[in-house]
Motif scaffolding. Structure first.
Motif: not given
Length: 311
Positions: A158, A160, A194, A235-236, A256
Motif C-alpha cells: 500500500k 499513500l 491511496e 483506497k479512497i 478507507l
C-alpha cells in the motif's frame, strides 16, 4: 481484549503465559532469534484474493509509522504498542475480517503472535511524509519495497499518494509510487494506492480535499501510475456523490475509514458506498480499533455486518 497467543514453536518453553509475558517474549525473540520472523512468514497459511462478488474487510494499522497517533480527542491513543496489538488481535479474530494493512514492525509482531493465519496481509510502503512536517508531501518509501513484500509472502503493498500542485515534492512522490506499482505488478502483487488531492493554506498543515471533484482528480492521476494498472487497487474515502466518484475508474476500490466523529454516520456512508459495483470492501483502522466506547469487537462486527448485507 482477547488473549494474545504466541505460536508454541516460537516460545522458548511453549507454556501458557499472561498477555504481558507474551509481549515480553516478542522482545526476547527479536533480540535473540530474529530469524523467527522470516520463518513465521514462510509457514503462514495464506488466503486467496477475493472471489468474483466477494467484498473485503481489512484492518489498517500503519498510522503510527507516520507519527499519526491521535484518535478524535486523544492525541496519543495509539502510543502503546501492546494496547494496539491487543486491539488488532481482537479485530483479526472477529468473523468476517479478511486481513490487515500495516507497517513492517506491526506485521512482524502479528506474525510472531500467530494472528495472521488465513488472512490477507498488505505491507505499508511509504511512511516518510510524517504528519505535520514541512516535508509531509515528500512521501519517501521508508517501509516495505516490492522485493521484501514478495519475500515475506504478503499479498501486496500500500502506498499513500498525496498530490499537492503547489509543492515541488509531489512529483517525487508520484515517481516513487509509479516505480512501486510497476515493481509489484511484475511480481503479480496488488498495489493498493491511496490518492488525495492535498493543499496547505497559509503555511498550515497539509490537508486533504475531500470534495467529489478533488477525489475524482486524485483517482485520475493515481490510476495511470506505473507501466500497468493490472494489479492496482484504489483506497479512497467515502465522500458525497460516490456514484460520480466511482464513475471515474474501472479499478477495484476499497473505502478507507479515517477518524469519523460520528460512527453511526460513518456506518451509513460506508453502507451506501458498498452498494456501488466498483467498491470491493473496507480498509478501516482507527474507527474500528479505537471506537468511542472502546468496544473493538462490536465496532468490527458492525463493519462486517455491512459487508454481509451487500454480499
Amino acid at each position: 481484549m482477547s488473549d494474545v497467543i504466541l505460536p508454541t514453536d516460537a516460545v522458548s518453553n511453549g507454556s501458557p503465559a499472561t498477555t504481558e509475558s507474551r509481549y515480553e517474549q516478542l522482545t526476547r525473540i527479536r533480540s535473540t532469534r530474529p530469524g523467527e520472523i522470516a520463518r513465521a512468514a514462510a509457514r503462514r497459511r495464506r488466503r486467496g484474493l477475493p472471489a468474483e462478488d466477494e467484498r473485503l474487510l481489512v484492518i489498517a494499522a500503519d498510522h503510527p509509522a507516520r507519527g499519526s497517533l491521535s484518535v478524535r480527542d486523544r492525541p496519543l491513543a495509539m502510543a502503546s504498542r501492546t494496547d494496539l496489538l491487543d486491539r488488532l488481535c481482537t479485530a483479526l479474530a472477529r468473523p468476517g475480517v479478511d486481513g490487515i494493512l500495516a507497517s513492517p514492525d506491526v506485521l512482524e509482531d502479528l506474525l510472531l503472535l500467530g494472528a495472521l493465519e488465513g488472512k490477507l496481509a498488505f505491507g505499508s510502503m511509504n511512511r516518510g511524509g510524517l504528519q505535520g512536517s514541512v516535508f509531509e508531501a515528500d512521501d519517501r518509501f521508508t517501509g516495505y519495497d516490492a522485493a521484501s513484500i514478495d519475500a515475506m509472502r504478503l499479498d501486496g503493498g500500500k502506498m499513500l499518494c498525496r498530490i499537492d500542485p503547489d509543492d515541488h515534492a509531489t512529483v517525487s512522490t508520484l515517481e516513487s509510487c509509479a516505480h512501486a506499482i510497476t515493481d509489484l505488478a511484475r511480481r503479480q502483487l496488488v498495489a493498493m494506492v491511496e490518492p488525495f488531492w492535498s493543499r496547505r493554506s497559509d503555511g498550515g498543515p497539509l490537508r486533504n480535499d475531500l470534495s467529489p471533484d478533488a477525489v475524482i482528480r486524485s483517482i485520475s492521476v493515481a490510476q495511470a501510475l506505473g507501466v500497468t494498472s493490472a494489479y492496482t487497487w484504489l483506497k479512497i474515502p467515502a465522500v458525497a456523490e460516490m456514484e460520480r466518484v466511482m464513475a471515474a475508474t474501472t479499478l477495484p476500490a476499497l473505502l478507507l475509514g479515517g477518524d469519523p466523529p460520528d460512527m453511526d454516520a460513518a456506518y451509513a456512508d460506508w453502507g451506501r458506498a458498498l452498494r456501488l459495483p466498483g467498491v470491493r470492501g473496507l480498509v478501516i483502522g482507527r474507527a474500528l480499533l479505537y471506537p468511542p466506547d472502546d468496544d473493538v469487537a462490536t465496532a468490527v462486527d458492525g463493519a462486517a455486518a455491512l459487508i454481509r448485507e451487500v454480499g
